[in-house]
Design a protein around this motif. Structure first.
Motif, PDB file in Angstrom:
ATOM      1  N   PRO A 189     -13.145   7.428   3.770  1.00 40.82           N
ATOM      2  CA  PRO A 189     -12.569   6.106   3.545  1.00 40.82           C
ATOM      3  C   PRO A 189     -13.569   5.000   3.856  1.00 40.82           C
ATOM      4  CG  PRO A 189     -11.804   6.969   5.659  1.00 40.82           C
ATOM      5  CD  PRO A 189     -12.614   8.058   5.018  1.00 40.82           C
ATOM      6  N   THR A 190     -13.474   3.888   3.104  1.00 37.25           N
ATOM      7  CA  THR A 190     -14.229   2.698   3.512  1.00 37.25           C
ATOM      8  C   THR A 190     -13.547   2.184   4.787  1.00 37.25           C
ATOM      9  OG1 THR A 190     -12.714   1.263   2.316  1.00 37.25           O
ATOM     10  CG2 THR A 190     -14.664   2.082   1.104  1.00 37.25           C
ATOM     11  N   LYS A 191     -14.151   1.237   5.428  1.00 38.33           N
ATOM     12  CA  LYS A 191     -13.558   0.706   6.678  1.00 38.33           C
ATOM     13  C   LYS A 191     -12.165   0.162   6.397  1.00 38.33           C
ATOM     14  CE  LYS A 191     -15.101  -1.956  10.808  1.00 38.33           C
ATOM     15  NZ  LYS A 191     -13.835  -1.646  11.404  1.00 38.33           N
ATOM     16  N   TYR A 233      -7.807  13.073   0.340  1.00 37.34           N
ATOM     17  CA  TYR A 233      -8.085  12.236  -0.835  1.00 37.34           C
ATOM     18  C   TYR A 233      -9.475  12.456  -1.413  1.00 37.34           C
ATOM     19  CZ  TYR A 233      -4.012  10.223   1.386  1.00 37.34           C
ATOM     20  OH  TYR A 233      -2.789  10.076   1.992  1.00 37.34           O
ATOM     21  N   LYS A 255     -12.522  11.864  -0.404  1.00 34.66           N
ATOM     22  CA  LYS A 255     -13.685  11.003  -0.110  1.00 34.66           C
ATOM     23  C   LYS A 255     -13.512  10.419   1.286  1.00 34.66           C
ATOM     24  CE  LYS A 255     -12.623   6.374  -1.825  1.00 34.66           C
ATOM     25  NZ  LYS A 255     -12.865   5.747  -0.620  1.00 34.66           N
ATOM     26  N   GLU A 266     -10.259  10.161   9.955  1.00 32.60           N
ATOM     27  CA  GLU A 266     -11.218  10.045   8.838  1.00 32.60           C
ATOM     28  C   GLU A 266     -11.318  11.388   8.115  1.00 32.60           C
ATOM     29  OE1 GLU A 266     -14.515   8.312  11.438  1.00 32.60           O
ATOM     30  OE2 GLU A 266     -15.068   7.509   9.466  1.00 32.60           O
ATOM     31  N   THR A 303      -6.248   0.741   6.748  1.00 34.45           N
ATOM     32  CA  THR A 303      -4.937   0.801   6.070  1.00 34.45           C
ATOM     33  C   THR A 303      -4.262   2.143   6.334  1.00 34.45           C
ATOM     34  OG1 THR A 303      -5.830  -0.611   4.328  1.00 34.45           O
ATOM     35  CG2 THR A 303      -3.807   0.614   3.802  1.00 34.45           C
ATOM     36  N   PHE A 304      -5.074   3.211   6.278  1.00 36.25           N
ATOM     37  CA  PHE A 304      -4.541   4.565   6.510  1.00 36.25           C
ATOM     38  C   PHE A 304      -3.989   4.684   7.933  1.00 36.25           C
ATOM     39  CE2 PHE A 304      -3.923   8.923   5.631  1.00 36.25           C
ATOM     40  CZ  PHE A 304      -4.507   9.714   6.590  1.00 36.25           C
ATOM     41  N   GLU A 357     -10.152   0.963   3.880  1.00 31.26           N
ATOM     42  CA  GLU A 357      -9.232   2.077   3.549  1.00 31.26           C
ATOM     43  C   GLU A 357      -8.793   2.806   4.820  1.00 31.26           C
ATOM     44  OE1 GLU A 357     -10.929   3.356  -0.897  1.00 31.26           O
ATOM     45  OE2 GLU A 357     -11.934   4.026   0.946  1.00 31.26           O
ATOM     46  N   TYR A 358      -9.743   2.962   5.746  1.00 26.58           N
ATOM     47  CA  TYR A 358      -9.433   3.666   6.993  1.00 26.58           C
ATOM     48  C   TYR A 358      -8.414   2.865   7.808  1.00 26.58           C
ATOM     49  CZ  TYR A 358     -10.147   6.052  11.470  1.00 26.58           C
ATOM     50  OH  TYR A 358      -9.956   6.732  12.633  1.00 26.58           O
ATOM     51  N   TYR A 397      -8.246  11.948   6.036  1.00 29.63           N
ATOM     52  CA  TYR A 397      -8.354  11.169   4.794  1.00 29.63           C
ATOM     53  C   TYR A 397      -9.284  11.892   3.814  1.00 29.63           C
ATOM     54  CZ  TYR A 397      -8.783   6.975   1.835  1.00 29.63           C
ATOM     55  OH  TYR A 397      -8.736   6.093   0.775  1.00 29.63           O
ATOM     56  N   LEU A 398     -10.424  12.352   4.327  1.00 24.74           N
ATOM     57  CA  LEU A 398     -11.416  13.059   3.486  1.00 24.74           C
ATOM     58  C   LEU A 398     -10.802  14.291   2.843  1.00 24.74           C
ATOM     59  CD1 LEU A 398     -14.413  13.671   2.620  1.00 24.74           C
ATOM     60  CD2 LEU A 398     -14.624  14.910   4.797  1.00 24.74           C
TER      61      LEU A 398
END
Ligand code: SDX
Length: 437
Positions: A108-110, A104, A106, A97, A115-116, A112-113, A100-101
């Motif tokens: 991630p939404t659940k 990108y 921000k 997380e 998928t990542f 988005e997380y 990702y932050l």
């Protein structure tokens, strides 16, 4: 010598310009103020205007860029990733997380997380041909050398990236670095490589690849998983430190992300930077073996004629406490307690900290424990060998390096990094023949 002076408008918050008086001529230099009120004098046109350059060895007073990724207030011991305080980030988030932050901008939404994480999982294997690299290294070779070489070599498997490949290569590196690191550990202990498993989360997967043996099942302990997650998060980014500035510098020539990160790994290896976590443990072991005489080593650290430094102490930016060291000091007690590990090095470290923080030398020079002071004690308790400590630092710092590389790459008008110098060498002279040398 002409008197040169610079006047800044006093109201920092509305700083408009700084007045430079050079050889009796006045120049107005634009000022800039960041979102946290940091004030900068923009010298982008200084040489064209005045013929002079600034001189700042070690860049202690020089801002290399504007950035929105990480904020540090060294006087107040503040560290924030994209505005979120490190204390909360460390307590509430998973490492991916945080990656990702940082990458990108921000959380991630659940969806988005998920998928990542799924995209990272698709790339955890390295090309089988990469295993041939390991047999060429001496078994006891330092894993940082292996890490830097293999990361640069990833560019031979993923050459000449186009735009979407650049984003994919960032995912590839996040996915493959733990595999490359774990394989280097397995090689050093003569054990078979253990492949990544996509049913395991990021930290579990690394611990699995590092400690599992094909002959028996390996269950990742929640304590180890939680400790690794914390350690990786605390190391994830730290604005324009030595290795990150190196990644930016290499990236400024439009070198690919593998080459840029490989250079960052090389810079991190130095004992004044990420290599300090290994040196801290070696120092604590030296004190343990010297009748626990930590006073002797504090005296050595203070002696100007003695090159010995208290490793894990001091910081270019933190002139109060390093918030990461504070968190790790508490975590060390917790992890060792949960694992039932008694390590005399922890007591030595605490005694060293107490003595140093009450000694005028350290207080006057504002030397406090930094992130490297306690981290090695936790890695040790986790069963990670000292030689792998800086590799662990690199695993954590990877998303920060790539976020900074990406930010520079996406900043319009970015130029190749090319500092100037003040030349102190010989002035022009004729080349003498042999008989005149
Ligand atoms: C990291 O930049 C970052 O953000 C880095 C990092 C990150 O997350 O990326 O935070 C990670 O690299 C942490 C630092 C790890 N390194 C160490 O623990 C090595 C030991 N510390 C030092 O060598 C030193 O403190 C540095 C490298 C961290 C900072 O160096 P500076 O800012 O160039 O400071 P300096 O070397 O000029 O020291 C200032 C004074 C000197 O005394 P004087 O010449 O002024 O009399 O403090 C003394 C130094 O001798 N000093 C120490 C000391 N550190 C500085 N004296 C004894 N022991 C020490 N550890």
């Amino acid at each position: 010598m002409e008197v040169w002076e610079i006047e800044m408008s006093t109201a920092h918050t509305s700083a408009q310009s700084a007045k430079l008086i050079l050889d009796g001529q006045e120049y107005d230099l634009p000022m800039t103020v960041g979102s946290e009120g940091e004030v900068g004098i923009d010298i982008g046109k200084l040489r064209a205007l005045t013929g002079a350059v600034t001189l700042d060895p070690g860049y202690g007073n020089t801002g290399s860029c504007r950035s929105t990724i990480t904020f540090i207030d060294g006087e107040k011991g503040i560290l924030r990733y994209r505005g979120y305080p490190i204390e909360e980030v460390a307590e509430k988030l998973q490492f991916l997380e945080v990656a990702y932050l940082l990458l990108y901008g921000k959380l991630p939404t659940k969806a988005e997380y998920e998928t990542f994480v799924a995209s990272v999982n698709q790339h955890t294997l390295v090309n089988e041909e990469m295993k041939n690299f390991y047999v060429g290294y001496p078994r006891r070779g330092h894993p940082m050398a292996i890490l830097a070489s293999l990361v640069a070599s990833l560019a031979t498997f993923h050459p000449s990236p186009n735009e979407e490949e650049v984003e994919l290569n960032i995912i590839r590196l996040i996915a493959k670095l733990p595999t490359i690191a774990a394989f280097s550990y397995k090689m050093s202990v003569g054990q078979p490589f253990v492949y990544p498993r996509n049913d395991l989360a990021y930290c579990e997967n690394f611990l699995h690849m590092t400690f599992a043996l094909p002959v028996e099942p390996y269950i990742v302990s929640p304590t180890l998983r939680k400790a690794l997650n914390l350690l990786l998060i605390l190391h994830a980014d730290h604005e324009q430190n030595c290795s990150t500035s190196t990644v930016r510098m290499v990236g400024s020539s439009q070198a690919n992300v593998f080459a840029s990160v490989a250079a960052g790994i090389a810079a991190l290896w130095g004992p004044l930077h990420g290599g300090a976590n290994q040196r801290v443990i070696e120092m604590l072991e030296m004190i343990r073996d010297d009748d626990m005489d930590f006073q002797k080593y504090v005296a050595k650290a203070k002696d100007k004629n003695d090159p010995f430094r208290l490793m894990g102490f001091g910081h270019r930016v933190y002139k109060n406490f390093d918030p990461r060291a504070k968190i790790l000091k508490g975590a060390a007690d917790e992890v060792l307690g949960e694992l039932g590990v008694e390590d005399p090095l922890l007591e030595i470290a605490k005694n060293l900290e107490d003595v140093a923080l009450n000694d005028s030398y350290f207080v006057e020079k504002k030397l406090y424990p930094n992130v490297d002071f306690y981290s090695g004690i936790i890695y040790r308790a986790m069963g990670i060998p000292t030689g792998m400590f800086t590799v662990m630092f690199a695993l954590g710092r990877l998303p920060g390096w790539m976020a900074q590389w990406k930010e520079q790459r996406e900043t319009p008008g970015g130029r190749i990094g090319r500092p100037r110098q003040i030349y102190d060498g010989e002035t022009q002279r004729p080349v003498p023949g042999f008989d005149a040398r």
